[in-house]
Design an enzyme around this catalytic site. Sequence first.
Site, mmCIF file in Angstrom:
data_model
loop_
_atom_site.group_PDB
_atom_site.id
_atom_site.type_symbol
_atom_site.label_atom_id
_atom_site.label_comp_id
_atom_site.label_asym_id
_atom_site.label_seq_id
_atom_site.Cartn_x
_atom_site.Cartn_y
_atom_site.Cartn_z
ATOM 1 C CD GLU A 1 -2.973 -1.277 2.214
ATOM 2 O OE1 GLU A 1 -2.865 -0.522 3.187
ATOM 3 O OE2 GLU A 1 -3.909 -2.087 2.075
ATOM 4 C CG ASN B 1 -0.402 -6.819 -1.850
ATOM 5 O OD1 ASN B 1 -0.910 -7.414 -2.803
ATOM 6 N ND2 ASN B 1 -0.951 -6.797 -0.644
ATOM 7 C CG HIS C 1 -9.680 -5.612 -0.120
ATOM 8 N ND1 HIS C 1 -10.018 -6.773 0.545
ATOM 9 C CD2 HIS C 1 -8.364 -5.412 0.124
ATOM 10 C CE1 HIS C 1 -8.947 -7.229 1.186
ATOM 11 N NE2 HIS C 1 -7.924 -6.433 0.940
ATOM 12 C CD GLU D 1 -4.543 -7.888 1.034
ATOM 13 O OE1 GLU D 1 -5.438 -7.158 1.502
ATOM 14 O OE2 GLU D 1 -3.326 -7.699 1.225
ATOM 15 C CG ASP E 1 -12.674 -8.758 0.633
ATOM 16 O OD1 ASP E 1 -12.499 -7.769 -0.110
ATOM 17 O OD2 ASP E 1 -12.362 -8.758 1.840
HETATM 18 C C1 XIL Z 1 -6.730 -6.464 7.514
HETATM 19 C C2 XIL Z 1 -7.160 -7.652 8.353
HETATM 20 O O1 XIL Z 1 -8.015 -8.460 7.591
HETATM 21 C C3 XIL Z 1 -7.858 -7.168 9.606
HETATM 22 O O2 XIL Z 1 -8.117 -8.264 10.479
HETATM 23 C C4 XIL Z 1 -7.006 -6.129 10.334
HETATM 24 O O3 XIL Z 1 -7.729 -5.612 11.436
HETATM 25 C C5 XIL Z 1 -6.618 -5.005 9.404
HETATM 26 O O4 XIL Z 1 -5.960 -5.552 8.267
HETATM 27 N N1 XIL Z 1 -5.017 -4.662 3.077
HETATM 28 C C6 XIL Z 1 -4.052 -5.505 3.575
HETATM 29 C C7 XIL Z 1 -4.400 -6.439 4.686
HETATM 30 O O5 XIL Z 1 -2.943 -5.557 3.049
HETATM 31 O O6 XIL Z 1 -3.312 -6.675 5.530
HETATM 32 C C8 XIL Z 1 -5.576 -5.932 5.473
HETATM 33 O O7 XIL Z 1 -5.934 -6.919 6.432
HETATM 34 C C9 XIL Z 1 -6.722 -5.592 4.561
HETATM 35 C C10 XIL Z 1 -6.347 -4.504 3.603
#
Ligand code: XIL
Length: 315
Positions: free
Chosen positions: A131, A172, A208, A236, A238
């Site tokens: 990020e 990432n 996401h 990641e 979802d």
């Molecule tokens: C999130 C986890 O899922 C949560 O449990 C935590 O509270 C915060 O982080 N981007 C990422 C992940 O790279 O590490 C994050 O994970 C979601 C967004």
Amino acid sequence: ESTLRELAAQNGGRHFGTAIAYSPLNSDAQYRNIAATQFSAITHENEMKWESLEPQRGQYNWSQADNIINFAKANNQIVRGHTLVWHSQLPSWLNNGGFSGSQLRSIMENHIEVVAGRYRGDVYAWDVVNEAFNEDGTLRDSIWYRGMGRDYIAHAFRKAHEVDPDAKLYINDYNIEGINAKSNGLYNLVVDLLRDGVPIHGIGIQSHLIVGQVPSTFQQNIQRFADLGLDVAITELDIRMQMPADQYKLQQQARDYEAVVNACLAVTRCIGITVWGIDDERSWVPYTFPGEGAPLLYDGQYNRKPAWYAVYEAL
Ligand code: XIL
């Protein structure tokens, strides 16, 4: 019946992974069973983050991270190491330490040495930098950027490669699924890194997403990074919705998952897909996006949702 991991393996040797949390893994047999059988790649949801590993300076907690590594080994799964250098979920000793730029560089490099060194041979790929970008494609004003400027990224990748020359090294980020200002910023940075000989091997596209909003340029965007000679992974995934869920939204979600899987499968160098959790009940989404939820492939009772069948058919 095939599993998702088997289908992905048969489809170009890809992985199909999930994020795992220590607590349900060690208390919930159904969670554990699905994690073991359906997935071939594991990401620690939180247990490999800096605040989890080193809450006090110099005092490391490895037990939960190791536990998940051992689970992955026992089930013949690769591990995506998440994450070495990020602005979030840092310990307070680091956030509030008032460190200078040169101190931050040595703290960062030491962290990479300790963590990537410990898991050398166990981690298939590292999210070395997570990020790093703002939505407009400029670099985020993080503790790392403030301390070292844009060079922190090259320093991190070079150190990670020195410590674990066999690991695939990824950058990432989120909101880089389609072609937009943020993914353009990333693209331009990666071109520069490659020109400078920085060891970077892959792009992690978090994904996401929101139901009904899969970017139409997803495949094209994956392809342009692959054309740089890099692997691309969806790291990641979802796809959340406004709650309550209903049949219409769950069907749209199934089509959205199908579109993401197809965008990846269309690009040879898109080497795998990881979903960010197993079931809706334990997802981070309801905690993070109030009023939204139901983003994963299983519901809270571990029933397969329409999205599960859509992924199964697409793979
Ligand atoms: C999130 C986890 O899922 C949560 O449990 C935590 O509270 C915060 O982080 N981007 C990422 C992940 O790279 O590490 C994050 O994970 C979601 C967004």
